[in-house]
Design a protein around this motif. Structure first.
Motif, PDB file in Angstrom:
ATOM      1  N   GLY A   1      44.577  27.059  46.734  1.00  0.00           N
ATOM      2  CA  GLY A   1      43.875  26.049  46.147  1.00  0.00           C
ATOM      3  C   GLY A   1      42.472  26.552  45.532  1.00  0.00           C
ATOM      4  O   GLY A   1      41.755  25.718  44.845  1.00  0.00           O
ATOM      5  N   MET A   2      42.192  27.673  45.885  1.00  0.00           N
ATOM      6  CA  MET A   2      40.737  28.150  45.476  1.00  0.00           C
ATOM      7  C   MET A   2      40.920  28.883  44.224  1.00  0.00           C
ATOM      8  O   MET A   2      41.687  29.948  44.131  1.00  0.00           O
ATOM      9  N   LYS A   3      40.284  28.496  42.818  1.00  0.00           N
ATOM     10  CA  LYS A   3      40.334  29.215  41.779  1.00  0.00           C
ATOM     11  C   LYS A   3      39.790  30.469  41.739  1.00  0.00           C
ATOM     12  O   LYS A   3      38.356  30.520  41.745  1.00  0.00           O
ATOM     13  N   ALA A   4      40.321  31.782  41.722  1.00  0.00           N
ATOM     14  CA  ALA A   4      39.815  32.863  41.614  1.00  0.00           C
ATOM     15  C   ALA A   4      40.544  33.668  40.550  1.00  0.00           C
ATOM     16  O   ALA A   4      41.644  33.726  40.283  1.00  0.00           O
ATOM     17  N   ASN A   5      39.799  34.770  40.179  1.00  0.00           N
ATOM     18  CA  ASN A   5      40.254  35.983  39.280  1.00  0.00           C
ATOM     19  C   ASN A   5      39.773  37.303  39.586  1.00  0.00           C
ATOM     20  O   ASN A   5      38.855  37.129  40.437  1.00  0.00           O
ATOM     21  N   MET A   6      39.704  38.149  38.576  1.00  0.00           N
ATOM     22  CA  MET A   6      39.200  39.350  38.899  1.00  0.00           C
ATOM     23  C   MET A   6      38.918  40.283  37.662  1.00  0.00           C
ATOM     24  O   MET A   6      39.680  40.022  36.761  1.00  0.00           O
ATOM     25  N   ILE A   7      37.830  41.080  37.531  1.00  0.00           N
ATOM     26  CA  ILE A   7      37.798  42.042  36.555  1.00  0.00           C
ATOM     27  C   ILE A   7      37.893  43.400  36.889  1.00  0.00           C
ATOM     28  O   ILE A   7      37.180  43.781  37.875  1.00  0.00           O
ATOM     29  N   HIS A   8      38.999  44.230  36.536  1.00  0.00           N
ATOM     30  CA  HIS A   8      39.068  45.586  36.936  1.00  0.00           C
ATOM     31  C   HIS A   8      38.637  46.657  36.060  1.00  0.00           C
ATOM     32  O   HIS A   8      38.980  46.588  34.783  1.00  0.00           O
TER      33      HIS A   8
ATOM     34  N   ARG B   1      43.131  42.009  44.130  1.00  0.00           N
ATOM     35  CA  ARG B   1      44.303  41.471  43.518  1.00  0.00           C
ATOM     36  C   ARG B   1      45.203  40.624  44.630  1.00  0.00           C
ATOM     37  O   ARG B   1      45.675  39.232  44.102  1.00  0.00           O
ATOM     38  N   GLU B   2      45.359  41.133  45.636  1.00  0.00           N
ATOM     39  CA  GLU B   2      46.155  40.387  46.932  1.00  0.00           C
ATOM     40  C   GLU B   2      45.242  39.069  47.022  1.00  0.00           C
ATOM     41  O   GLU B   2      45.798  38.074  47.507  1.00  0.00           O
ATOM     42  N   ALA B   3      44.097  39.136  47.283  1.00  0.00           N
ATOM     43  CA  ALA B   3      43.128  38.243  47.595  1.00  0.00           C
ATOM     44  C   ALA B   3      42.790  37.137  46.577  1.00  0.00           C
ATOM     45  O   ALA B   3      43.220  35.917  46.740  1.00  0.00           O
ATOM     46  N   VAL B   4      43.055  37.546  45.351  1.00  0.00           N
ATOM     47  CA  VAL B   4      43.091  36.532  44.199  1.00  0.00           C
ATOM     48  C   VAL B   4      44.248  35.680  44.392  1.00  0.00           C
ATOM     49  O   VAL B   4      44.490  34.392  44.145  1.00  0.00           O
ATOM     50  N   VAL B   5      45.499  36.330  44.418  1.00  0.00           N
ATOM     51  CA  VAL B   5      46.719  35.634  44.736  1.00  0.00           C
ATOM     52  C   VAL B   5      46.917  34.391  45.631  1.00  0.00           C
ATOM     53  O   VAL B   5      47.193  33.401  45.454  1.00  0.00           O
ATOM     54  N   ARG B   6      46.331  34.980  47.046  1.00  0.00           N
ATOM     55  CA  ARG B   6      46.254  34.140  48.114  1.00  0.00           C
ATOM     56  C   ARG B   6      45.409  32.944  48.082  1.00  0.00           C
ATOM     57  O   ARG B   6      45.463  32.003  48.440  1.00  0.00           O
ATOM     58  N   LEU B   7      44.191  33.381  47.412  1.00  0.00           N
ATOM     59  CA  LEU B   7      43.342  32.235  47.395  1.00  0.00           C
ATOM     60  C   LEU B   7      43.615  31.095  46.369  1.00  0.00           C
ATOM     61  O   LEU B   7      43.526  30.099  46.728  1.00  0.00           O
ATOM     62  N   ASN B   8      44.447  31.668  45.247  1.00  0.00           N
ATOM     63  CA  ASN B   8      44.959  30.558  44.509  1.00  0.00           C
ATOM     64  C   ASN B   8      45.982  29.749  45.119  1.00  0.00           C
ATOM     65  O   ASN B   8      46.130  28.712  44.966  1.00  0.00           O
ATOM     66  N   GLU B   9      46.696  30.546  45.881  1.00  0.00           N
ATOM     67  CA  GLU B   9      47.735  29.877  46.830  1.00  0.00           C
ATOM     68  C   GLU B   9      47.191  28.729  47.325  1.00  0.00           C
ATOM     69  O   GLU B   9      47.766  27.658  47.779  1.00  0.00           O
TER      70      GLU B   9
ATOM     71  N   ALA C   1      38.149  30.545  36.281  1.00  0.00           N
ATOM     72  CA  ALA C   1      37.997  30.478  37.761  1.00  0.00           C
ATOM     73  C   ALA C   1      36.557  30.263  38.374  1.00  0.00           C
ATOM     74  O   ALA C   1      35.601  30.725  37.740  1.00  0.00           O
ATOM     75  N   SER C   2      36.501  29.761  39.227  1.00  0.00           N
ATOM     76  CA  SER C   2      35.268  29.471  40.025  1.00  0.00           C
ATOM     77  C   SER C   2      34.722  30.755  40.795  1.00  0.00           C
ATOM     78  O   SER C   2      33.399  30.800  41.003  1.00  0.00           O
ATOM     79  N   LEU C   3      35.333  31.712  40.855  1.00  0.00           N
ATOM     80  CA  LEU C   3      34.995  33.030  41.706  1.00  0.00           C
ATOM     81  C   LEU C   3      35.900  34.323  40.995  1.00  0.00           C
ATOM     82  O   LEU C   3      37.036  33.965  40.713  1.00  0.00           O
ATOM     83  N   THR C   4      34.938  35.303  40.495  1.00  0.00           N
ATOM     84  CA  THR C   4      35.551  36.489  40.028  1.00  0.00           C
ATOM     85  C   THR C   4      35.037  37.688  40.609  1.00  0.00           C
ATOM     86  O   THR C   4      33.851  38.186  40.800  1.00  0.00           O
ATOM     87  N   PHE C   5      36.218  38.408  41.264  1.00  0.00           N
ATOM     88  CA  PHE C   5      35.764  39.768  41.802  1.00  0.00           C
ATOM     89  C   PHE C   5      35.729  40.849  40.832  1.00  0.00           C
ATOM     90  O   PHE C   5      36.623  40.802  39.784  1.00  0.00           O
ATOM     91  N   VAL C   6      34.720  41.752  41.151  1.00  0.00           N
ATOM     92  CA  VAL C   6      34.814  42.838  40.281  1.00  0.00           C
ATOM     93  C   VAL C   6      35.009  44.008  40.938  1.00  0.00           C
ATOM     94  O   VAL C   6      34.356  44.379  42.036  1.00  0.00           O
ATOM     95  N   THR C   7      35.925  44.805  40.185  1.00  0.00           N
ATOM     96  CA  THR C   7      36.308  46.085  41.134  1.00  0.00           C
ATOM     97  C   THR C   7      36.481  47.361  40.217  1.00  0.00           C
ATOM     98  O   THR C   7      36.482  47.116  38.846  1.00  0.00           O
ATOM     99  N   TRP C   8      36.603  48.634  40.867  1.00  0.00           N
ATOM    100  CA  TRP C   8      36.962  49.773  40.104  1.00  0.00           C
ATOM    101  C   TRP C   8      37.784  50.617  41.017  1.00  0.00           C
ATOM    102  O   TRP C   8      37.855  50.364  42.280  1.00  0.00           O
ATOM    103  N   GLY C   9      38.534  51.326  40.539  1.00  0.00           N
ATOM    104  CA  GLY C   9      39.302  52.291  41.453  1.00  0.00           C
ATOM    105  C   GLY C   9      40.259  51.432  42.624  1.00  0.00           C
ATOM    106  O   GLY C   9      40.882  50.423  42.168  1.00  0.00           O
ATOM    107  N   SER C  10      40.769  52.105  43.776  1.00  0.00           N
ATOM    108  CA  SER C  10      41.590  51.402  44.721  1.00  0.00           C
ATOM    109  C   SER C  10      41.199  49.939  45.043  1.00  0.00           C
ATOM    110  O   SER C  10      42.101  49.305  45.729  1.00  0.00           O
TER     111      SER C  10
ATOM    112  N   LEU D   1      39.691  44.783  32.505  1.00  0.00           N
ATOM    113  CA  LEU D   1      40.970  44.115  32.497  1.00  0.00           C
ATOM    114  C   LEU D   1      40.731  42.680  33.454  1.00  0.00           C
ATOM    115  O   LEU D   1      40.251  42.989  34.627  1.00  0.00           O
ATOM    116  N   LEU D   2      40.777  41.507  32.715  1.00  0.00           N
ATOM    117  CA  LEU D   2      40.785  40.174  33.513  1.00  0.00           C
ATOM    118  C   LEU D   2      42.199  39.887  34.077  1.00  0.00           C
ATOM    119  O   LEU D   2      43.369  39.721  33.448  1.00  0.00           O
ATOM    120  N   ILE D   3      42.371  39.781  35.385  1.00  0.00           N
ATOM    121  CA  ILE D   3      43.402  39.198  36.147  1.00  0.00           C
ATOM    122  C   ILE D   3      43.320  38.167  36.757  1.00  0.00           C
ATOM    123  O   ILE D   3      42.421  37.755  37.395  1.00  0.00           O
TER     124      ILE D   3
END
Length: 580
Positions: free
Chosen positions: A502-509, A492-500, A477-486, A470-472
């Motif tokens: 001005g740093m473009k971030a997303n994640m793949i879960h 996801r909180e970090a993605v929201v706050r980094l974007n707030e 984005a310039s930065l993508t976190f890769v996660t599994w589990g908890s 899942l791409l969230i």
């Protein structure tokens, strides 16, 4: 502190209702229309030691608790100094100066306001026991938040409604704490009044409870477990509701009995599930292989904690991935799912029961202490369209029409017809030996290859039913976190706050671990600019697994394995430090 978000924390000695108070606070805030996420810490002791419960409250969905604390309720002196570095500038500290005196200048922080409240005296005034100090403190907390008293009164009635005298005492104690703060700290209230755009139709639920509800929704009729932290609350929840659900819930003598009872129930036609942690799962491994060769459906919930051996029973870690993927001797198909939030705990447990029966194999659900035992407020689970699918379970009429029943027939998708004991024409032999079509032992090379291939081909056929990566967040984005589990929540909180910021971030879960969606994962990972792996273990197990399956090596890793979960703030700080 944002006016739309703040974090409350209660701390004190174990045995004084710390967790109960934390959940009560979260439910009160949810009833006020707020979104919450919480987290608790407790030592592996029956009584004593330091316990905390931390709740983040906001107007928008909260995916994980924040590290910085705005309001600390300290039931003893130790709590103030243990958590001093967590206090945000401008934080308030509620404590009882009569019981935990702090001298002027002792705190060594000038940006934090000490707010002594006579918790014990007010408890005695309410004619309550010492444990009721926590209720006085919650009342005081509510006043500091600038809120009305009624939501707390309603929450106390729901919690203690069956004990009228206890309920009355708690309401009186909470009111005294509330009024004391209003009278003595009217000019020191926190600027945390939340907005009016709130959603009141929410539930407060932990991952273990969500998995239990997913099992009920999925038609589970048999559950067995031996109590083992942090999975025990699944057993408690299902046992408390067995009369309503009709489920048989067994507290077995040990984990070996647990899995063998469940396999017997599955053989008899029940939808069976078991729960444990890593040490208990280790004892189940031989019978896991029996489920594999006998092709018996089974859902196994493994709520991880730090190992090896006893490790840290009441803390969190996600280091059993390789164990779940490879447990038991020999080769046989299994499914491994790793839900990342309470919503996935519900939906994926339901899915696990369908996958187990449709494909006649064990499904392992990997959770952990963080996900299993802590709560979030979310909308009620959507169940529309959920349908129980029992796969190739033969009916009496189908068996009557069949010329011959072959339990282990060689089929295109690897799944053979299945009967249950007592059905006319459905007799077969089920044991731990390699077998021919009826289940009788067969050691010829040809039949061995035929049965092994039959079993293993299930993986390719069931892959389309697995949760996809899942791409969230926004693409590009310039930065993508890769996660599994908890790790999904704090990332996801970090993605929201980094974007707030001005740093473009997303994640793949990833919640669907095995069989692994190689094509989708490869395409999605290769499309990102900079990958950062976030794992709650020491050896980047999932990162190594991704490299094994796709050839993609994620060099940038954030790993944590001290028994504590990730907080979004530390993910953000680590990321910024490396990129700068």
């Amino acid at each position: 502190m944002s006016a739309q978000r703040f974090t409350w924390k209660i701390g004190g000695e174990a045995g004084f209702g710390i967790v109960t108070s934390g959940v009560l606070f979260a439910k009160m805030c949810a009833a006020m229309g707020r979104f919450t996420a919480d987290y608790n810490e407790k030592p592996n002791l029956i009584r004593g030691g330091h316990n905390i419960h931390q709740v983040t409250v906001a107007d928008e969905p909260v995916f994980a608790v924040s590290f910085s604390v705005n309001l600390l309720l300290a039931l003893n002196r130790e709590t103030v100094f243990l958590h001093l570095t967590e206090l945000a500038p401008g934080a308030r500290v509620i404590y009882d100066d009569d019981k935990a005196h702090i001298a002027a200048g002792e705190l060594a922080r000038t940006d934090v306001l000490l707010c002594p409240v006579p918790l014990m005296k007010l408890t005695q005034e309410a004619k309550g026991d010492e444990i009721m100090r926590n209720t006085v403190g919650i009342g005081a907390s509510l006043a500091f938040m600038g809120c009305a008293f009624e939501p707390l009164e309603d929450a106390l009635k729901k919690t203690f409604g069956r004990k009228p005298d206890v309920c009355t005492q708690n309401i009186a104690a909470a009111r005294l704490g509330f009024d004391y703060v209003r009278a003595h700290y009217a000019h020191d209230l926190l600027p945390c009044m939340l907005g009016a755009n709130t959603v009141h139709d929410k539930i407060v639920i932990a991952g273990n409870e969500a998995m239990a509800l997913g099992a009920i929704q999925g038609g589970c009729t048999f559950y067995a477990a031996y109590p083992m932290s942090p999975s025990s609350s699944i057993l408690h929840f299902l046992a408390a509701h067995d009369h309503d659900t009709g489920m048989v819930v067994k507290h077995a003598e040990d984990e070996i009995a647990v899995i063998n009872m469940a396999l017997g129930a599955s053989f008899a036609g029940a939808r069976a599930m078991i729960g444990t942690s890593g040490g208990g799962f280790a004892l189940m491994v031989e019978s896991l292989g029996l489920a594999g060769i006998a092709e018996l459906p089974l859902v196994i919930i493994e709520v991880q904690r730090p190992g090896p051996a006893t490790g840290m029973p009441t803390w969190t870690e996600a280091a059993d991935l390789r164990f779940a993927l490879h447990a038991a001797q020999g080769e046989f198909p299994r499914v491994v799912l790793a839900p990342g939030d309470v919503e996935e705990c519900f939906t994926h447990t339901f899915l696990a029961h369908n996958l187990a029966e449709r494909w006649q194999l064990p499904v392992i659900m990997l959770s952990d202490k963080l996900l299993g035992e802590t709560n979030r407020s979310i909308p009620p689970f959507a169940t529309k369209g959920m349908r129980v699918d029992r796969g190739k379970m033969m009916s009496e009429k189908e068996l009557e029409k069949a010329k011959q029943f072959h339990r282990y027939a060689l089929t295109d998708d690897g799944v053979s017809p299945r009967s249950i004991p007592g059905q006319k024409g459905g007799i077969y032999l089920s044991n731990s030996y390699e077998h021919e079509l009826h289940g009788y032992s067969d050691e010829t090379g040809e039949m061995r290859i035929a049965q092994a291939d039959k079993r293993m081909k299930k993986l390719a056929h069931l892959l389309p039913e697995m949760p996809k990566p899942l791409l969230i967040g926004e693409k590009g984005a310039s930065l993508t976190f890769v996660t599994w589990g908890s790790t999904k929540g704090p990332a996801r909180e970090a993605v929201v706050r980094l974007n707030e910021e001005g740093m473009k971030a997303n994640m793949i879960h990833f919640a669907g671990i095995w069989p692994f969606p190689v094509k989708e994962a490869t395409e999605l990972l290769n499309a990102q600019k900079h990958l950062v792996l976030v794992e709650n273990n020491a050896t980047a197990q999932f990162g190594g697994f991704i490299r094994e399956q796709t050839g993609i090596h994620i060099e940038d890793k954030i790993l944590k394995y001290n028994g504590r979960p990730f907080f979004s703030e530390e993910i953000m700080a680590t990321t910024k430090g490396r990129l700068n």
